[in-house]
Scaffold this active site. Structure first.
Site, PDB file in Angstrom:
ATOM      1  N   THR A  79      41.948  -1.245  19.500  1.00 17.81           N
ATOM      2  CA  THR A  79      42.068  -0.203  20.516  1.00 17.81           C
ATOM      3  C   THR A  79      43.529  -0.105  20.899  1.00 17.81           C
ATOM      4  O   THR A  79      43.955  -0.471  21.972  1.00 17.81           O
ATOM      5  CB  THR A  79      41.210  -0.426  21.760  1.00 17.81           C
ATOM      6  OG1 THR A  79      41.352   0.721  22.588  1.00 17.81           O
ATOM      7  CG2 THR A  79      41.563  -1.624  22.536  1.00 17.81           C
ATOM      8  N   THR A  98      35.305   0.710  36.318  1.00 21.35           N
ATOM      9  CA  THR A  98      35.329   0.961  37.758  1.00 21.35           C
ATOM     10  C   THR A  98      36.744   0.899  38.313  1.00 21.35           C
ATOM     11  O   THR A  98      37.666   0.477  37.636  1.00 21.35           O
ATOM     12  CB  THR A  98      34.471  -0.080  38.485  1.00 21.35           C
ATOM     13  OG1 THR A  98      34.937  -1.389  38.177  1.00 21.35           O
ATOM     14  CG2 THR A  98      33.036   0.053  38.093  1.00 21.35           C
ATOM     15  N   GLU A 156      43.771  -9.526  26.524  1.00 19.98           N
ATOM     16  CA  GLU A 156      43.138  -9.586  27.846  1.00 19.98           C
ATOM     17  C   GLU A 156      42.722 -11.019  28.183  1.00 19.98           C
ATOM     18  O   GLU A 156      41.885 -11.614  27.506  1.00 19.98           O
ATOM     19  CB  GLU A 156      41.941  -8.644  27.890  1.00 19.98           C
ATOM     20  CG  GLU A 156      42.354  -7.180  27.865  1.00 19.98           C
ATOM     21  CD  GLU A 156      41.209  -6.218  27.697  1.00 19.98           C
ATOM     22  OE1 GLU A 156      41.418  -5.030  27.959  1.00 19.98           O
ATOM     23  OE2 GLU A 156      40.109  -6.640  27.295  1.00 19.98           O
ATOM     24  N   LYS A 189      50.508   0.120  22.469  1.00 14.91           N
ATOM     25  CA  LYS A 189      49.695  -0.349  23.581  1.00 14.91           C
ATOM     26  C   LYS A 189      48.471  -1.018  22.992  1.00 14.91           C
ATOM     27  O   LYS A 189      47.994  -0.691  21.911  1.00 14.91           O
ATOM     28  CB  LYS A 189      49.303   0.785  24.529  1.00 14.91           C
ATOM     29  CG  LYS A 189      48.378   1.859  23.964  1.00 14.91           C
ATOM     30  CD  LYS A 189      46.914   1.555  23.905  1.00 14.91           C
ATOM     31  CE  LYS A 189      46.341   1.068  25.197  1.00 14.91           C
ATOM     32  NZ  LYS A 189      44.846   0.795  25.038  1.00 14.91           N
ATOM     33  N   ASN A 233      36.779  -7.205  31.462  1.00 11.54           N
ATOM     34  CA  ASN A 233      35.909  -6.264  30.757  1.00 11.54           C
ATOM     35  C   ASN A 233      34.565  -6.047  31.437  1.00 11.54           C
ATOM     36  O   ASN A 233      33.851  -5.097  31.091  1.00 11.54           O
ATOM     37  CB  ASN A 233      35.713  -6.738  29.311  1.00 11.54           C
ATOM     38  CG  ASN A 233      36.944  -6.464  28.472  1.00 11.54           C
ATOM     39  OD1 ASN A 233      37.197  -5.334  28.074  1.00 11.54           O
ATOM     40  ND2 ASN A 233      37.748  -7.494  28.237  1.00 11.54           N
ATOM     41  N   THR A 243      47.007   0.667  29.257  1.00 10.96           N
ATOM     42  CA  THR A 243      45.741   0.648  30.004  1.00 10.96           C
ATOM     43  C   THR A 243      45.613  -0.722  30.664  1.00 10.96           C
ATOM     44  O   THR A 243      46.097  -0.930  31.766  1.00 10.96           O
ATOM     45  CB  THR A 243      44.536   0.965  29.104  1.00 10.96           C
ATOM     46  OG1 THR A 243      44.574   0.132  27.934  1.00 10.96           O
ATOM     47  CG2 THR A 243      44.560   2.432  28.670  1.00 10.96           C
TER      48      THR A 243
END
Length: 393
Positions: free
Chosen positions: A179, A393, A265, A168, A388, A142
């Site tokens: 996650t 979107t 991230e 992942k 984040n 992702t």
């Protein structure tokens, strides 16, 4: 990579947006022993709920995975969609529906686009044999910036076998688990009950020892399949080669877990937090996770600020037993605190140099006992917020 008795496939189904692989399939040519560990979040996605039921049987034949949509918080429709997905795969493979597991990752609260799933499954089935585990690793990404794959080979009774794993995860990472999705396949013959035990223990030492942002997801899943196609004598507790199998499995799991943190991230740092000298291992884990999850500590790492006081504060509120005047703290081999007291400006200058590195360690010695734990974390950067702030979107 030669892993016997497994086939892989991945296709583009445009589940969230076109232009990338996002639907994948792992198939064992024969029934495989299976073990799994799932999220502890009480809000659990439909695939987690369904797989919990099915992995109780101890065997499975296939795992179908999609990215771009978590199929979480989607109500009865979400469970119906998860079941339909496994039914379509099972029909195509000619196996029982209960032998097919399903995993999803992506946006929460949006129903699966089942028309795209239905359209994607036939080419997914047709691609079996032509795909690779690396293709699957790419399809489950992702916000990941690179695919995560690790392989080990071993021998049992003179027969070689392979353990291969993919994962992942980059954000919403925090035990238990994160996650993250992780799928491990091995052609070794392994006793199913023993497999459950060693896999759960391995996950505790790896995926449950990482944190990026302290958030536990609705979809966390780690599954291992062992189909015995290598033809080795059955591995179980105490059998010849059992210890080597556990060591190799642990190496695969821990490497994948570390890759998730390194791909955190917006992360610019990979940090090992080691607490030793605690009263118990559980106390050490509490203290290490408190440090690893502290936003103040993580932003200091990003700013390359040797702010050891934030680390001491996190240890102090962690719930672990602490006697401050006995504690020591190091950045790599630079001692910042001795007997609870700052080691001085020279230490701070050297400690700041350590924090300029992309990878470093923080070691806290409480000098209270033999308890110890190590966890892995990243820093908290501007880019984490950017990623984040507009994830949907």
């Amino acid at each position: 990579m030669n892993i016997k008795g497994f086939q892989f496939s991945a296709v583009e189904a445009a589940i969230k947006k076109p232009g990338r692989l996002d639907l994948a399939l792992i198939v064992s040519e024969t029934p495989a022993a299976v073990a799994a560990v799932y999220t502890t979040n009480k809000v659990q996605a439909a695939p987690v709920l369904l797989d919990r039921e099915r992995t109780e049987n101890g065997t499975c034949r296939a795992i179908v995975v999609n990215s771009g949509n978590a199929n979480a918080c989607t109500g009865p429709v979400g469970m119906d969609d998860a079941r339909e997905t496994t039914r379509l795969v099972a029909e195509g493979l000619g196996v029982a529906e209960e032998e097919v597991l399903v995993s999803s990752t992506g946006v929460i609260g949006v129903p699966l686009p089942m028309e795209r799933m239905r359209a994607g499954i036939p080419p997914l089935l047709q691609g079996l044999g032509g795909g690779t585990l690396d293709d699957v690793a790419r399809a489950i990404m992702t916000t990941d910036t690179f695919p995560k794959l690790e392989v080990r080979t071993g021998k049992a009774g003179g027969t070689g076998y392979t353990i291969a794993g993919i994962a992942k995860g980059a954000g919403m990472i925090m035990p238990n688990m994160a996650t993250m999705l992780a799928f491990i396949v091995t052609d070794a013959a392994v006793d199913p009950a023993w497999l459950r035990t060693v896999f759960a223990a391995g996950v505790e030492r790896s995926f449950n020892a990482i944190t990026v942002d302290g958030d536990t997801s609705t979809n966390d899943t780690a599954i291992i399949m062992a189909n015995g196609a290598a033809g080795n004598p059955m591995l179980s507790g105490g059998s010849e080669g059992a210890a080597d199998f556990v060591r190799l499995l642990d190496e695969v799991l821990l490497t994948l877990a570390k890759l998730i943190v390194k791909d955190g991230e917006g992360a610019t740092k990979f940090v090992e937090i080691a607490v030793k000298g605690a009263r118990t291992d559980a106390d050490a884990k509490r203290a290490a996770m408190a440090v690893a999850n502290s936003c103040l500590v993580k932003t200091a790492f990003f700013g390359q600020d040797a702010n050891w006081g934030r680390i001491f504060a996190a240890v102090g509120y962690s719930g672990a037993e602490v006697e401050p005047d006995r504690a020591e703290l190091f950045f790599d081999d630079v001692q910042m605190v001795r007997n609870g007291v700052f080691a001085g400006g020279h230490a701070e200058a050297r400690g700041t140099e350590v924090l300029k590195k992309k990878e470093f360690s923080v070691i806290v010695d409480l000098h209270l006992g033999d308890g110890e734990a190590t966890v892995y974390t990243s820093d908290l950067s501007y880019d984490y917020v950017k990623i984040n702030a507009d994830y949907r979107t």
